[in-house]
Scaffold this active site. Sequence first.
Site, PDB file in Angstrom:
ATOM      1  N   SER A 125     -29.131  40.021 114.260  1.00 12.30           N
ATOM      2  CA  SER A 125     -30.330  40.378 115.173  1.00 12.30           C
ATOM      3  C   SER A 125     -30.459  39.394 116.249  1.00 12.30           C
ATOM      4  O   SER A 125     -30.281  38.187 116.065  1.00 12.30           O
ATOM      5  CB  SER A 125     -31.578  40.550 114.465  1.00 12.30           C
ATOM      6  OG  SER A 125     -32.457  40.528 115.277  1.00 12.30           O
ATOM      7  N   TYR A 150     -37.428  36.809 107.737  1.00  8.52           N
ATOM      8  CA  TYR A 150     -36.503  38.062 107.902  1.00  8.52           C
ATOM      9  C   TYR A 150     -35.594  37.294 108.947  1.00  8.52           C
ATOM     10  O   TYR A 150     -34.150  37.597 108.652  1.00  8.52           O
ATOM     11  CB  TYR A 150     -37.144  39.278 108.687  1.00  8.52           C
ATOM     12  CG  TYR A 150     -36.305  40.080 109.321  1.00  8.52           C
ATOM     13  CD1 TYR A 150     -36.215  40.025 110.763  1.00  8.52           C
ATOM     14  CD2 TYR A 150     -35.519  40.989 108.858  1.00  8.52           C
ATOM     15  CE1 TYR A 150     -35.274  40.855 111.368  1.00  8.52           C
ATOM     16  CE2 TYR A 150     -34.286  41.642 109.383  1.00  8.52           C
ATOM     17  CZ  TYR A 150     -34.400  41.664 110.955  1.00  8.52           C
ATOM     18  OH  TYR A 150     -33.450  42.273 111.626  1.00  8.52           O
ATOM     19  N   LYS A 154     -31.339  36.187 108.696  1.00  8.04           N
ATOM     20  CA  LYS A 154     -30.195  36.875 109.752  1.00  8.04           C
ATOM     21  C   LYS A 154     -29.148  35.509 110.211  1.00  8.04           C
ATOM     22  O   LYS A 154     -28.082  35.526 110.129  1.00  8.04           O
ATOM     23  CB  LYS A 154     -30.753  37.647 110.844  1.00  8.04           C
ATOM     24  CG  LYS A 154     -31.334  38.836 110.463  1.00  8.04           C
ATOM     25  CD  LYS A 154     -30.074  39.813 109.860  1.00  8.04           C
ATOM     26  CE  LYS A 154     -30.556  41.135 109.459  1.00  8.04           C
ATOM     27  NZ  LYS A 154     -29.771  42.102 108.936  1.00  8.04           N
TER      28      LYS A 154
HETATM   29  C1  WQD Z   1     -41.312  45.390 120.852  1.00  6.85           C
HETATM   30  C2  WQD Z   1     -42.512  45.289 121.651  1.00  6.85           C
HETATM   31  C3  WQD Z   1     -44.392  44.164 120.911  1.00  6.85           C
HETATM   32  C4  WQD Z   1     -45.527  47.482 118.572  1.00  6.85           C
HETATM   33  C5  WQD Z   1     -38.374  43.569 115.997  1.00  6.85           C
HETATM   34  C6  WQD Z   1     -37.559  42.306 115.143  1.00  6.85           C
HETATM   35  C7  WQD Z   1     -36.057  42.767 115.379  1.00  6.85           C
HETATM   36  C8  WQD Z   1     -35.755  44.381 115.077  1.00  6.85           C
HETATM   37  C9  WQD Z   1     -36.653  45.211 116.242  1.00  6.85           C
HETATM   38  C10 WQD Z   1     -35.100  44.655 112.958  1.00  6.85           C
HETATM   39  C11 WQD Z   1     -43.149  43.808 121.521  1.00  6.85           C
HETATM   40  C12 WQD Z   1     -44.601  45.596 121.320  1.00  6.85           C
HETATM   41  C13 WQD Z   1     -44.717  46.850 119.278  1.00  6.85           C
HETATM   42  C14 WQD Z   1     -46.996  48.352 118.773  1.00  6.85           C
HETATM   43  C15 WQD Z   1     -46.812  46.802 120.993  1.00  6.85           C
HETATM   44  N1  WQD Z   1     -36.055  44.330 113.634  1.00  6.85           N
HETATM   45  N2  WQD Z   1     -45.542  46.341 120.561  1.00  6.85           N
HETATM   46  N3  WQD Z   1     -47.366  47.690 119.978  1.00  6.85           N
HETATM   47  O1  WQD Z   1     -40.753  42.944 117.685  1.00  6.85           O
HETATM   48  O2  WQD Z   1     -39.148  42.781 119.649  1.00  6.85           O
HETATM   49  O3  WQD Z   1     -38.234  43.316 117.198  1.00  6.85           O
HETATM   50  O4  WQD Z   1     -38.073  44.902 115.660  1.00  6.85           O
HETATM   51  O5  WQD Z   1     -34.156  44.640 112.884  1.00  6.85           O
HETATM   52  O6  WQD Z   1     -35.320  42.002 114.576  1.00  6.85           O
HETATM   53  O7  WQD Z   1     -37.893  41.487 115.599  1.00  6.85           O
HETATM   54  O8  WQD Z   1     -39.736  45.009 118.381  1.00  6.85           O
HETATM   55  O9  WQD Z   1     -40.623  47.184 118.325  1.00  6.85           O
HETATM   56  O10 WQD Z   1     -41.973  45.429 116.989  1.00  6.85           O
HETATM   57  O11 WQD Z   1     -41.802  45.485 119.660  1.00  6.85           O
HETATM   58  O12 WQD Z   1     -47.287  46.441 122.075  1.00  6.85           O
HETATM   59  O13 WQD Z   1     -47.666  48.719 118.215  1.00  6.85           O
HETATM   60  O14 WQD Z   1     -43.337  46.337 121.672  1.00  6.85           O
HETATM   61  O15 WQD Z   1     -45.414  43.228 121.114  1.00  6.85           O
HETATM   62  O16 WQD Z   1     -43.365  43.200 122.763  1.00  6.85           O
HETATM   63  P1  WQD Z   1     -39.588  43.360 118.235  1.00  6.85           P
HETATM   64  P2  WQD Z   1     -41.059  45.804 118.263  1.00  6.85           P
END
Ligand code: WQD
Length: 338
Positions: A125, A150, A154
């Site tokens: 990741s 997590y 990785k």
């Molecule tokens: C994306 C953006 C949030 C939800 C994580 C893990 C990564 C992989 C993918 C597993 C961010 C914003 C999110 C919400 C929001 N996981 N957001 N409201 O955090 O980039 O990555 O998931 O393999 O390893 O770290 O993905 O989709 O959670 O967030 O505003 O309800 O959307 O702040 O900027 P992230 P995400």
Amino acid sequence: MKILVTGGLGFIGSHTVVELQNKGYDVVIIDNCSNSSPEVIKGIISVTGKSPIFEKFDLREKEKVKEFFSRHNDIEGVIHFAASKAVGESVENPLLYYENNLSTLVYLLQELTNKASSHFIFSSSCTVYGQADELPITEDAPVKEAESPYGNTKQIGEEIIRDTCRVTPSLKAIALRYFNPIGAHPTAEIGELPIGVPQNLIPFITQTAIGLREQLSVFGDDYPTSDGTCIRDYIHVVDLAKAHVVALQRLLESKNTSNYEVFNVGTGTGSTVLEVIQSFEKVSGKKLNYKIVDRREGDITAAYADTSKANNDLGWKAQSSLDNSLSSAWKWEQKVRN
Ligand code: WQD
């Protein structure tokens, strides 16, 4: 040729099974169904007309892993997805993550190092980079201290594979560092099935649009970006799945330049949360109910990939636009709810 896909009933795993079958591989799935359902097999068959072999057990059961490989001694490659992947849960329950994500990797590698030759693709990741100093992020960017257990699993997982490959010439491995996987298969026969309240942005958007969630919370609009919201590199899950197949083929055809390689897998384009919302509203025709709230602990400002290494060495490039990826996610959400 038989390929093992661990976690093959999961979101990325199931899409990779489909792409392997499309390329003529026979697939064996190991999945403990802790975060997936055997129903996914019906979806895979609907897409390809081919049924993978499925064995339900937990890779933490070392003896079962050993017994599996004694029965399937004709496995040519392994694509390893099976792992726990919820960032927040890993903070609350680190030992679950260290046990599940690392002991299973060790048990798999112990079996592979007993074979005359083995080819291993590891699900890593972009989280290993933390907040990178330079954007876009290349594979040479320094691995930063993990933001969560997590993410740490990785990083440690990559080191376990690297150190094993160093002393095991017969083991060839590639770690794929995913950016943000989104979307669903265009047939809407397989897709993401988050259990409970989605932690990730896109499933929360589609569940809000379909009326399952009241309102999307946008975690902060005071970041140093064009519109104040975080930037991520959203890659269609089918593009990501195809990257696994070309990476495996690179190893099977001995085109690798060392027996442990790392590739970023993203689109190379960053999108802010508000840009994602605007794109979703355009492709769905739905006005999304959202509000800006405080930042989420642990979020980084921006991450998007430099994909030139995968483009050049794998001959792979993401094809799907953000609009198309979100459209496939919306089509899947409507299919699942109706
Ligand atoms: C994306 C953006 C949030 C939800 C994580 C893990 C990564 C992989 C993918 C597993 C961010 C914003 C999110 C919400 C929001 N996981 N957001 N409201 O955090 O980039 O990555 O998931 O393999 O390893 O770290 O993905 O989709 O959670 O967030 O505003 O309800 O959307 O702040 O900027 P992230 P995400």
